[in-house]
Design an enzyme around this catalytic site. Structure first.
Site, PDB file in Angstrom:
ATOM      1  CG  HIS A  83      -3.613  -3.271   3.301  1.00  0.00           C
ATOM      2  ND1 HIS A  83      -2.549  -2.863   4.077  1.00  0.00           N
ATOM      3  CD2 HIS A  83      -4.218  -2.141   2.874  1.00  0.00           C
ATOM      4  CE1 HIS A  83      -2.515  -1.542   4.123  1.00  0.00           C
ATOM      5  NE2 HIS A  83      -3.518  -1.080   3.402  1.00  0.00           N
ATOM      6  CD  GLU A 137      -1.368  -6.020   5.596  1.00  0.00           C
ATOM      7  OE1 GLU A 137      -1.602  -4.830   5.857  1.00  0.00           O
ATOM      8  OE2 GLU A 137      -0.947  -6.395   4.479  1.00  0.00           O
ATOM      9  CB  CYS A 167      -0.994  -0.034   1.149  1.00  0.00           C
ATOM     10  SG  CYS A 167      -2.339   1.172   0.952  1.00  0.00           S
TER      11      CYS A 167
END
Length: 197
Positions: free
Chosen positions: A179, A181, A78
């Site tokens: 993202h 994660e 990001c």
């Protein structure tokens, strides 16, 4: 054995990324010390925050040149991806790391709300190690108002009002606008693919 490091940019989201990497069975630490980062061969640059704050922290720790000359593999996430570019419309006078000769722009969304927040599909052409064994129908989680245009470094794109680069690569430098994660199993697989390069 060299470690996986997460660059401490002073931004949010460090713990979430650290947890994701540990869950995959990798030894990982968070640091902004060159001595620590030299012990790594994988470096993750996370991102929630502003380019101004992140670049200030990077320069304060004398890391700009170190990152540009890093011999291992880097994944910018990001804001971390945007920092690898030249400039951002968000902070016009702040030079970023300039690895990718790209200008990051505010997304021209027309009638769509900003930030672009939520799950979105991505599209890639040639196979890339980041997307190994990931279904082309998978969605990833985005949260951003600025993005890099589709360019010669683009390895996959997404669309929110306009097409933009969802992932880029130049040699050992990778960046993803989403993202991983926070993107469930597909995101975990992408992180694992990167860490196993």
């Amino acid at each position: 054995m060299k470690k996986v490091m997460i660059l401490d940019t002073g931004c949010a989201n460090l713990a979430s990324l650290e947890h994701s990497v540990k869950k995959l069975g990798f030894d990982v630490n968070i640091s902004s010390s060159i001595d620590d980062l030299l012990k790594s061969n994988k470096l993750l640059i996370p991102g929630v925050g502003t380019p101004i704050a992140a670049m200030k922290r990077i320069r304060l720790n004398n890391l700009s040149s170190f990152i540009r000359n890093y011999q291992g593999f880097i994944l910018g996430i990001c804001l971390g991806m945007q920092l690898l570019c030249s400039f951002s419309e968000e902070c016009k006078d702040v030079e970023m790391l300039n690895i990718f000769k790209i200008r990051v722009n505010r997304i021209n969304v027309k009638n769509l709300p900003l930030p672009h927040n939520g799950w979105n599909t991505i599209c890639w052409g040639k196979e890339n190690i980041l997307f190994k064994n990931i279904n082309r129908e998978e969605k990833f989680y985005f949260l951003h108002s600025y993005a890099a245009p589709v360019n010669k470094y683009t390895i996959c794109k997404s669309n929110y009002g306009i097409n933009f680069s969802a992932a880029i690569q130049k040699k050992n430098f990778f960046g993803v606008q989403f993202h991983p994660e926070k993107s469930g199993l597909a995101g975990s697989k992408l992180i694992k693919n990167f860490l196993e390069i």
